[in-house]
Design a protein around this motif. Sequence first.
Motif, short mmCIF file in Angstrom:
data_model
loop_
_atom_site.label_atom_id
_atom_site.label_comp_id
_atom_site.label_asym_id
_atom_site.label_seq_id
_atom_site.Cartn_x
_atom_site.Cartn_y
_atom_site.Cartn_z
N ALA A 1 0.82 -1.14 0.15
CA ALA A 1 0.08 0.07 -0.06
C ALA A 1 0.68 1.34 0.03
CB ALA A 1 -0.84 -0.09 1.16
N GLY A 2 1.92 1.06 -0.01
CA GLY A 2 2.83 2.07 -0.35
C GLY A 2 3.60 2.90 1.25
N ARG A 3 3.56 1.93 2.02
CA ARG A 3 3.90 2.67 3.80
C ARG A 3 5.27 2.15 3.79
NH1 ARG A 3 1.83 5.43 6.74
NH2 ARG A 3 1.72 4.18 8.59
N TYR A 4 6.25 2.77 2.88
CA TYR A 4 7.59 2.83 3.03
C TYR A 4 8.16 4.02 2.70
CZ TYR A 4 6.38 2.16 -1.92
OH TYR A 4 5.83 2.24 -3.23
N ARG A 5 7.52 5.07 2.71
CA ARG A 5 8.02 6.41 2.91
C ARG A 5 8.61 7.04 4.29
NH1 ARG A 5 7.16 8.03 -2.03
NH2 ARG A 5 5.47 7.03 -3.40
N TYR A 6 8.96 8.23 4.14
CA TYR A 6 9.26 8.80 5.44
C TYR A 6 8.25 8.87 6.70
CZ TYR A 6 13.68 10.65 3.45
OH TYR A 6 14.79 10.80 2.68
N SER A 7 8.89 8.68 7.69
CA SER A 7 7.65 8.75 8.90
C SER A 7 7.89 10.01 9.63
CB SER A 7 8.23 7.60 9.88
OG SER A 7 7.29 7.49 11.12
N ASN A 8 7.44 10.01 11.04
CA ASN A 8 7.77 11.22 11.80
C ASN A 8 8.49 10.73 12.88
OD1 ASN A 8 5.71 10.82 14.02
ND2 ASN A 8 4.31 10.68 12.14
N GLY A 9 8.95 11.96 13.73
CA GLY A 9 9.81 11.53 14.94
C GLY A 9 9.03 10.72 16.20
N ARG A 10 7.82 11.09 16.50
CA ARG A 10 7.35 10.35 17.49
C ARG A 10 6.62 8.97 17.24
NH1 ARG A 10 4.98 12.40 22.03
NH2 ARG A 10 5.33 14.44 21.49
N GLY A 11 6.33 8.81 16.04
CA GLY A 11 5.95 7.43 15.46
C GLY A 11 4.81 7.67 14.59
N GLU A 12 4.40 6.57 13.76
CA GLU A 12 3.17 6.69 12.84
C GLU A 12 1.91 6.87 13.67
OE1 GLU A 12 2.92 6.48 9.21
OE2 GLU A 12 4.72 7.51 9.87
N PRO A 13 0.90 7.42 13.19
CA PRO A 13 -0.36 7.68 14.13
C PRO A 13 -1.10 6.51 14.27
CG PRO A 13 -0.04 9.35 12.56
CD PRO A 13 0.92 8.56 12.07
N PRO A 14 -1.25 5.31 13.69
CA PRO A 14 -1.89 4.14 13.98
C PRO A 14 -1.12 3.33 15.42
CG PRO A 14 -1.72 4.28 11.91
CD PRO A 14 -0.80 5.28 12.36
N VAL A 15 0.18 3.48 15.18
CA VAL A 15 0.70 2.71 16.28
C VAL A 15 0.96 3.45 17.55
CG1 VAL A 15 3.23 3.31 15.91
CG2 VAL A 15 2.98 1.10 16.89
N VAL A 16 0.96 4.81 17.52
CA VAL A 16 0.90 5.78 18.88
C VAL A 16 -0.19 5.46 19.44
CG1 VAL A 16 0.94 8.04 19.26
CG2 VAL A 16 2.62 7.37 17.78
N ALA A 17 -1.13 5.57 18.54
CA ALA A 17 -2.72 5.51 19.07
C ALA A 17 -2.94 4.14 19.73
CB ALA A 17 -3.77 5.62 18.07
N ALA A 18 -2.32 2.97 19.26
CA ALA A 18 -2.66 1.93 19.74
C ALA A 18 -1.72 1.45 21.08
CB ALA A 18 -2.01 0.54 18.80
N LEU A 19 -0.46 2.22 21.04
CA LEU A 19 0.36 2.26 22.36
C LEU A 19 -0.59 3.12 23.34
CD1 LEU A 19 3.88 2.46 20.82
CD2 LEU A 19 3.01 0.65 22.44
N ALA A 20 -0.86 4.13 23.08
CA ALA A 20 -1.60 5.21 24.11
C ALA A 20 -2.74 4.25 24.72
CB ALA A 20 -2.11 6.47 23.42
#
Length: 400
Positions: A60-79
């Motif tokens: 699906a093309g999820r191999y581009r640059y990320s951001n420093g905190r983390g991708e929104p789906p995994v940040v939400a899952a961890l929170a």
Amino acid sequence: MRYSSITERLADLGSGKWALHIRARQLKASGADIIELTIGEPDLPPDAALLAEAQRAMNAGRYRYSNGRGEPPVVAALAARYARRRADVTAENVLCFPGTQTALFAVMLGLTEAGDGVLVGDPLYATYEGVIRSTGAHQVIVPLRAEHGFHMQAADLEKAITPDCRVLLLNTPHNPTGAVLTKEDIAAIGEVCRKHDLWIVCDEVYEELIFDGVFASPFDMPELAERTIVVSSISKSHAAPGFRSGWAIGPAEFANRLLPVSETMLFGVQPFIADMTAYALTHEIGTSAAMRVSYRSRAARIVAALEDAPGVMALPPEAGMFILLDVSATGMSGEAFAWKLLEEEGVAVMPGSSFGEEAASYVRVSLTVPEQAIDEACNRITRLAVRLSGGQGLLKECQA
């Protein structure tokens, strides 16, 4: 040519601790019959659904640059995951990293500098000293004693504290001993940390591999919330060490101050791995449950098989994927015993000295191999023990 001081501080803390493991791999590659019981690499593969999610994300093309905190789906899952443990957790408390090791390095970089002391239990995981010394800080040892089941004692912690101490690096469930701190243990340790204004960095990578009892953490205690940072990953819980997906969860102020440090180092993790991690954290995956059953059974198998091995005593773990053998009664150090075992019997185990001075009379045995290999390793360990005892002792076949 000139080099920075970090290269000197870490000069003896790299692969040298794994010299026996490296030698065993070389022997195995050359065709030698080696049973490898050194590192914690699960023999169970990651769940197929996780691999499918990683592949879906890449396609699906999820191999581009990320951001420093983390991708929104995994940040939400961890929170969401940590909010179930403590209700005040939000995305502001989360930072994502490529594995627990990187998380520990960044966290220690954000909390300590030259001259600071970091309290840590001994035995300790082999890379902790390097993580501590990388910032110019130094480790301050808190002995973990066999008579206490290797549980850190609050009195021992307080006795070890010096004026330069700023952090307690805690590990529960513990590697290499398999000890699991109780809620009472944590409360007593936490009170000492409050009294002396210490940060608590808690490595909880084996949280889901407890054989019996309930997991306890300083993170779950509101009175310790302002000073506790948890690091963990999916490496052990989901049998996915090579994907390098971990995190740090701490006070929002801490996370926001550490974010530029993380961005300078990494500027994000791989989005397709983040998506896989989010899937792992939001779905029922049976990997941990299967490993708990397997590792507990294998540990019991080793204890029974080595019961009559002269000079060798297996210490049952409470969690994790390792078991310690006390070899002091053979008259050898753990280092000498481990090398002799590799050279004469083709069994590779980790010398206890790789995990600190308190572990010098032990060897660490990985439980991450099939039962047939466990059985044969026990037979070979017993053969060596009998020879070391002068032939006094009974060779006992491992249970079928």
